[in-house]
Write an enzyme that holds these catalytic residues in place. Structure first.
Site, PDB file in Angstrom:
ATOM      1  N   CYS A   6       0.847  -1.185   0.000  1.00 58.68           N
ATOM      2  CA  CYS A   6       0.000   0.000   0.000  1.00 58.68           C
ATOM      3  C   CYS A   6       0.892   1.248   0.000  1.00 58.68           C
ATOM      4  O   CYS A   6       2.006   1.208   0.499  1.00 58.68           O
ATOM      5  CB  CYS A   6      -0.919   0.084   1.212  1.00 58.68           C
ATOM      6  SG  CYS A   6      -1.926  -1.361   1.483  1.00 58.68           S
ATOM      7  N   ARG A  41       3.689  -0.704  -4.938  1.00 59.47           N
ATOM      8  CA  ARG A  41       3.470  -1.168  -3.559  1.00 59.47           C
ATOM      9  C   ARG A  41       2.096  -1.787  -3.376  1.00 59.47           C
ATOM     10  O   ARG A  41       1.777  -2.275  -2.294  1.00 59.47           O
ATOM     11  CB  ARG A  41       3.609   0.016  -2.599  1.00 59.47           C
ATOM     12  CG  ARG A  41       4.989   0.587  -2.567  1.00 59.47           C
ATOM     13  CD  ARG A  41       5.062   1.680  -1.541  1.00 59.47           C
ATOM     14  NE  ARG A  41       4.982   1.103  -0.224  1.00 59.47           N
ATOM     15  CZ  ARG A  41       5.868   1.314   0.729  1.00 59.47           C
ATOM     16  NH1 ARG A  41       6.902   2.063   0.487  1.00 59.47           N
ATOM     17  NH2 ARG A  41       5.730   0.773   1.909  1.00 59.47           N
ATOM     18  N   TRP A  89      -3.036  -2.640  -1.261  1.00 56.85           N
ATOM     19  CA  TRP A  89      -2.824  -4.087  -1.413  1.00 56.85           C
ATOM     20  C   TRP A  89      -3.649  -4.724  -0.311  1.00 56.85           C
ATOM     21  O   TRP A  89      -3.380  -4.512   0.868  1.00 56.85           O
ATOM     22  CB  TRP A  89      -1.336  -4.421  -1.252  1.00 56.85           C
ATOM     23  CG  TRP A  89      -1.036  -5.865  -1.484  1.00 56.85           C
ATOM     24  CD1 TRP A  89      -0.753  -6.457  -2.686  1.00 56.85           C
ATOM     25  CD2 TRP A  89      -0.953  -6.901  -0.497  1.00 56.85           C
ATOM     26  NE1 TRP A  89      -0.537  -7.793  -2.499  1.00 56.85           N
ATOM     27  CE2 TRP A  89      -0.651  -8.105  -1.173  1.00 56.85           C
ATOM     28  CE3 TRP A  89      -1.141  -6.938   0.876  1.00 56.85           C
ATOM     29  CZ2 TRP A  89      -0.506  -9.310  -0.519  1.00 56.85           C
ATOM     30  CZ3 TRP A  89      -0.995  -8.156   1.544  1.00 56.85           C
ATOM     31  CH2 TRP A  89      -0.674  -9.313   0.832  1.00 56.85           C
ATOM     32  N   ASN A 117      -1.566   2.514   6.197  1.00 53.35           N
ATOM     33  CA  ASN A 117      -0.779   1.324   5.869  1.00 53.35           C
ATOM     34  C   ASN A 117      -0.530   0.582   7.170  1.00 53.35           C
ATOM     35  O   ASN A 117      -0.200   1.207   8.181  1.00 53.35           O
ATOM     36  CB  ASN A 117       0.594   1.696   5.289  1.00 53.35           C
ATOM     37  CG  ASN A 117       0.491   2.223   3.877  1.00 53.35           C
ATOM     38  OD1 ASN A 117      -0.569   2.161   3.271  1.00 53.35           O
ATOM     39  ND2 ASN A 117       1.600   2.747   3.372  1.00 53.35           N
ATOM     40  N   GLY A 118      -0.602  -0.733   7.144  1.00 51.35           N
ATOM     41  CA  GLY A 118      -0.349  -1.509   8.354  1.00 51.35           C
ATOM     42  C   GLY A 118      -1.584  -2.317   8.721  1.00 51.35           C
ATOM     43  O   GLY A 118      -2.516  -2.449   7.914  1.00 51.35           O
ATOM     44  N   GLU A 143      15.861 -19.349  -6.332  1.00 53.73           N
ATOM     45  CA  GLU A 143      15.540 -18.035  -6.865  1.00 53.73           C
ATOM     46  C   GLU A 143      14.936 -18.171  -8.278  1.00 53.73           C
ATOM     47  O   GLU A 143      14.024 -17.441  -8.645  1.00 53.73           O
ATOM     48  CB  GLU A 143      16.791 -17.141  -6.860  1.00 53.73           C
ATOM     49  CG  GLU A 143      16.702 -15.844  -7.628  1.00 53.73           C
ATOM     50  CD  GLU A 143      15.467 -14.989  -7.296  1.00 53.73           C
ATOM     51  OE1 GLU A 143      14.824 -15.199  -6.256  1.00 53.73           O
ATOM     52  OE2 GLU A 143      15.131 -14.131  -8.133  1.00 53.73           O
ATOM     53  N   LYS A 202      11.296 -16.671  -9.196  1.00 44.73           N
ATOM     54  CA  LYS A 202      11.050 -15.671 -10.250  1.00 44.73           C
ATOM     55  C   LYS A 202      10.013 -16.195 -11.224  1.00 44.73           C
ATOM     56  O   LYS A 202       9.126 -15.480 -11.673  1.00 44.73           O
ATOM     57  CB  LYS A 202      12.377 -15.380 -10.954  1.00 44.73           C
ATOM     58  CG  LYS A 202      12.460 -14.080 -11.658  1.00 44.73           C
ATOM     59  CD  LYS A 202      13.103 -12.974 -10.852  1.00 44.73           C
ATOM     60  CE  LYS A 202      12.449 -12.741  -9.527  1.00 44.73           C
ATOM     61  NZ  LYS A 202      13.286 -12.046  -8.594  1.00 44.73           N
ATOM     62  N   GLU A 216       6.501 -16.241  -9.679  1.00 46.72           N
ATOM     63  CA  GLU A 216       6.029 -14.884  -9.394  1.00 46.72           C
ATOM     64  C   GLU A 216       5.340 -14.233 -10.592  1.00 46.72           C
ATOM     65  O   GLU A 216       4.326 -13.578 -10.443  1.00 46.72           O
ATOM     66  CB  GLU A 216       7.257 -14.031  -9.020  1.00 46.72           C
ATOM     67  CG  GLU A 216       7.105 -13.227  -7.779  1.00 46.72           C
ATOM     68  CD  GLU A 216       8.343 -12.399  -7.467  1.00 46.72           C
ATOM     69  OE1 GLU A 216       9.455 -12.669  -7.986  1.00 46.72           O
ATOM     70  OE2 GLU A 216       8.200 -11.449  -6.685  1.00 46.72           O
ATOM     71  N   HIS A 276      14.752 -38.946  -3.033  1.00 49.18           N
ATOM     72  CA  HIS A 276      13.992 -39.081  -1.787  1.00 49.18           C
ATOM     73  C   HIS A 276      12.541 -38.645  -1.945  1.00 49.18           C
ATOM     74  O   HIS A 276      11.859 -38.417  -0.959  1.00 49.18           O
ATOM     75  CB  HIS A 276      14.675 -38.287  -0.674  1.00 49.18           C
ATOM     76  CG  HIS A 276      16.077 -38.755  -0.417  1.00 49.18           C
ATOM     77  ND1 HIS A 276      16.355 -39.947   0.199  1.00 49.18           N
ATOM     78  CD2 HIS A 276      17.273 -38.208  -0.758  1.00 49.18           C
ATOM     79  CE1 HIS A 276      17.673 -40.106   0.260  1.00 49.18           C
ATOM     80  NE2 HIS A 276      18.250 -39.062  -0.315  1.00 49.18           N
ATOM     81  N   LYS A 317       5.463  -4.715  -4.394  1.00 52.84           N
ATOM     82  CA  LYS A 317       6.926  -4.621  -4.355  1.00 52.84           C
ATOM     83  C   LYS A 317       7.468  -4.685  -2.928  1.00 52.84           C
ATOM     84  O   LYS A 317       8.433  -5.375  -2.668  1.00 52.84           O
ATOM     85  CB  LYS A 317       7.346  -3.323  -5.048  1.00 52.84           C
ATOM     86  CG  LYS A 317       8.848  -3.089  -5.089  1.00 52.84           C
ATOM     87  CD  LYS A 317       9.521  -4.057  -6.031  1.00 52.84           C
ATOM     88  CE  LYS A 317      11.006  -3.806  -6.179  1.00 52.84           C
ATOM     89  NZ  LYS A 317      11.687  -5.003  -6.736  1.00 52.84           N
TER      90      LYS A 317
HETATM   91  O1  M6R Z   1      12.591  -5.346  -0.487  1.00 52.99           O
HETATM   92  P1  M6R Z   1      13.031  -6.684  -0.008  1.00 52.99           P
HETATM   93  O2  M6R Z   1      14.291  -7.158  -0.651  1.00 52.99           O
HETATM   94  O3  M6R Z   1      13.102  -6.788   1.473  1.00 52.99           O
HETATM   95  O4  M6R Z   1      11.870  -7.667  -0.475  1.00 52.99           O
HETATM   96  C1  M6R Z   1      11.881  -9.014  -0.097  1.00 52.99           C
HETATM   97  C2  M6R Z   1      10.931  -9.826  -0.933  1.00 52.99           C
HETATM   98  O5  M6R Z   1       9.612  -9.400  -0.747  1.00 52.99           O
HETATM   99  C3  M6R Z   1      11.277  -9.767  -2.407  1.00 52.99           C
HETATM  100  O6  M6R Z   1      12.577 -10.210  -2.661  1.00 52.99           O
HETATM  101  C4  M6R Z   1      10.292 -10.610  -3.228  1.00 52.99           C
HETATM  102  O7  M6R Z   1      10.461 -11.961  -2.967  1.00 52.99           O
HETATM  103  C5  M6R Z   1      10.478 -10.205  -4.692  1.00 52.99           C
HETATM  104  N1  M6R Z   1       9.235  -9.859  -5.271  1.00 52.99           N
HETATM  105  C6  M6R Z   1      11.237 -11.186  -5.498  1.00 52.99           C
HETATM  106  O8  M6R Z   1      11.294 -10.922  -6.847  1.00 52.99           O
END
Ligand code: M6R
Length: 610
Positions: A2, A27, A73, A99-100, A484, A488, A491, A507, A605
């Protein structure tokens, strides 16, 4: 998560707030809303979807000198117009953006409902609007500041809050507890935002509110005060105006723009930090001299999501180069398990945004328990950066795409520098140090060579996009890279992608292997090559399709498989390069599937709610 924007001044609130909100959309982009005060009259609008939808619903004469806005969000309640912020009190006088999370929203809601309030949304925030309005009505002077103080004294939870009241049309009242708020000072105008990106094009003179702090903002500036109403003195600081650069610069997507920026970003994180004569790194920002570095007995990395996976890469580099026990843990778990915090452990918090609340709270918890924390953070002056004892800024430049790329690469490079520094004050030889310094210096050009193969990688991505489920495998150095890669991919393609250690295949996961389930295998040319190739054979023998990410000339057991050849570095640094083609794979697969690459569904983000 947010975004909040506010404004008081002669430009008129609506254009400034809308522009700021569109810069904060990364955000959260479920819904957006705005409230403006035009003299003693308040007007508000809310709409579902991106800020552009909101902009379209605003009448032309939506003017007013003071205003607040929000991009959401969803946490409490779905993304509907009713749940969008600002929330207004039943009497219509007060509007709130927040926010929060308000943890005790349910009992407060019940209490207000019993007093006759009719709620119109499912959100926790609406409680605040009604509570503040009730308290303004009860306050003898009708003071908005007092009402906000009294309301928040009854609230448990986290907030970054901006409140307006049409009976106080010159001001916004702000409160911060666990969710950032920044006030930007202009010439006869004042800006408010939850993130610098929203206001830095207007001013670089800012005040970061602290937790537990409140502020009254008018066109002529701000007054900050404590929970007891005592005025505090908060001189503004200067911030880097470039941190507001959010343009696409001719690229179709922020994600592509950002992964293409990696060679330059990598140069920036290494610049001035490599000492080729002594084979070490110069990291003044850590605030740790050689003696302090030698006293460290253990390293614990904390971060979330992809930053946590890079943390695993980093922990491994530290163990390998410095022979100090090191591991990484999800910050979102750390503080919930009553962790043992040791004074001889160096805690490393890693975050692109520096606003991930789980990481921030973990840092605060460690410091409360007497631990020392350094940050590997991209956003200068962010909450995590300010909460740490020292750190290494990543200098990756603004990252807008939800799917992180260049910041992660720079995190891995910053970890390499830290590992080198810790190693050289111990037993890492000068020759090994020089070997790694030289290899680090080559990395930006090597990244460029990977990016030059984008067309070929896009071809592989097209095929992978057809599969509904994928495996990503690797072991030891390759495993966090595989994690990772899977992260990606899922995501932005919304495909099921699962990472496993190749050593674990037998396993359980081998049962999944079939011609319909492609496997992306990360195979560095290191001492485990033979073991990795054996895993490839196990998959191929069961009809599994393979895409092998490896280095030129590596024999993958004579198997006829698709492959991506990544330039070879030193084995300790190979994970940095092996990760890059996996970003491109995910990007092109998502494009193939027609997804909004920069704004994947359900995500934001910065995750600023725990
Ligand atoms: O801003 P940050 O690096 O703390 O964010 C952590 C994660 O939310 C962030 O890496 C998230 O997994 C990404 N969207 C990955 O692409």
């Amino acid at each position: 998560m947010c975004g909040i924007v506010g404004y008081a001044g002669p430009q008129g609130a609506a254009p400034v707030v809308l522009d700021g909100l569109s810069r904060l959309e990364y955000r959260g982009y479920d819904s957006a809303g705005i409230a403006v005060l035009d003299g003693g009259r308040m007007r508000s609008r809310r709409s579902v979807g991106p800020v552009e939808n909101l902009r379209r619903t605003l009448p032309e004469e939506f003017s007013g000198a003071v205003g607040i806005g929000h991009t959401r969000w969803a946490t409490h309640g779905p993304a509907t117009r009713e749940n969008a912020h600002p929330h207004r009190s039943q009497d219509g006088h007060v509007a709130v953006v927040h926010n929060g999370i308000i943890d005790n929203a349910a009992p407060l809601r019940a209490e207000l409902a019993a007093a006759g309030v009719e709620f119109t949304s499912d959100t926790d925030t609406e409680v605040l609007a009604h509570l503040i309005a009730h308290l303004v009505a009860r306050s003898p002077a009708g003071s908005l500041e007092e009402a906000v103080l009294d309301a928040l004294a009854r609230v448990e939870g986290t907030y970054g809050l901006a409140v307006v009241d049409d009976r106080r049309p010159d001001r916004l009242v702000l409160a911060r507890n666990g969710s950032p708020l920044i006030v930007g000072l202009g010439d006869g105008e004042t800006f408010v935002a939850s993130d610098l990106a929203a206001i830095v094009r207007h001013t670089t003179s800012v005040v970061h509110l602290e937790d537990g702090e409140f502020a009254t903002v008018t066109a002529s500036g701000l007054r900050t005060f404590t929970r007891d109403g005592v005025t505090t003195s908060r001189p503004p600081v200067r911030v880097d105006g470039r941190s507001g650069h959010r343009e696409l610069d001719g690229q179709g997507h922020h994600m592509r723009k950002e992964f293409l920026e990696q060679p330059a970003a990598a140069r920036d994180v290494l610049r001035g930090r490599l000492d080729s004569r002594l084979g070490t790194a110069r990291l003044d920002g850590l605030n740790l001299d050689a003696r302090a570095l030698r006293a460290i007995r253990r390293v614990k990395v904390i971060g979330c999501g992809s930053s946590y996976y890079v943390g695993q890469v980093g922990a491994q580099m530290i163990e390998e180069l410095a022979r100090v026990p090191a591991d990484a843990e999800a910050a979102s778990e750390f503080r919930y398990r009553d962790p043992v915090v040791e004074p001889t452990t160096l805690y490393v918090a890693v975050s692109q945004s520096g606003e991930t609340v789980d990481t921030l709270f973990a840092v605060e918890e460690i410091r409360r328990r007497g631990g020392q924390v350094v940050g590997l953070v991209n956003v200068v002056g962010s909450s995590v950066a300010r909460a740490c004892d020292g750190g290494i800024y990543l200098h990756a430049g603004p990252e807008v795409s939800v799917a992180s790329t260049k910041a992660l690469t720079n995190m891995a490079l910053a970890f390499a520098l830290l590992a080198l520094d810790l190693g050289r004050v111990r037993d890492l030889s000068i020759a090994d140090g020089q070997r790694l310094v030289e290899a680090l210096g080559r990395i930006p050009d090597q990244i460029q060579r990977i990016l030059d193969d984008e067309g070929e990688i896009a071809g592989h991505a097209e095929e992978l996009s057809l599969a509904s489920s994928l495996l990503f495998i690797g072991r030891v150095r390759g495993y966090p890279v595989a994690r990772e890669g899977a992260q990606k991919f899922k995501e932005i393609t919304y495909r099921h992608a699962e990472a496993y250690q190749s050593s674990e295949l037998k396993h359980g996961p081998l049962a999944l292997v079939s011609p319909d389930l492609p496997t992306v295998a990360v195979v560095p040319d290191d001492e485990l090559l033979g073991r990795n190739v054996a895993a490839l054979h196990e998959i191929a023998a069961r009809g599994g399709r393979l895409l092998v990410v490896t280095h030129p000339g590596v024999d993958v057991g004579g198997l006829d498989v698709r492959r991506i050849d990544v330039p070879k570095s030193e084995p300790e640094l190979d994970p940095v390069l092996l990760t890059v083609p996996l970003q491109l794979l995910a990007y092109h697969a998502a494009l193939e599937l027609g997804h909004d690459v920069d704004r994947p569904r359900n995500l934001a983000k910065s995750v600023t709610v725990a």
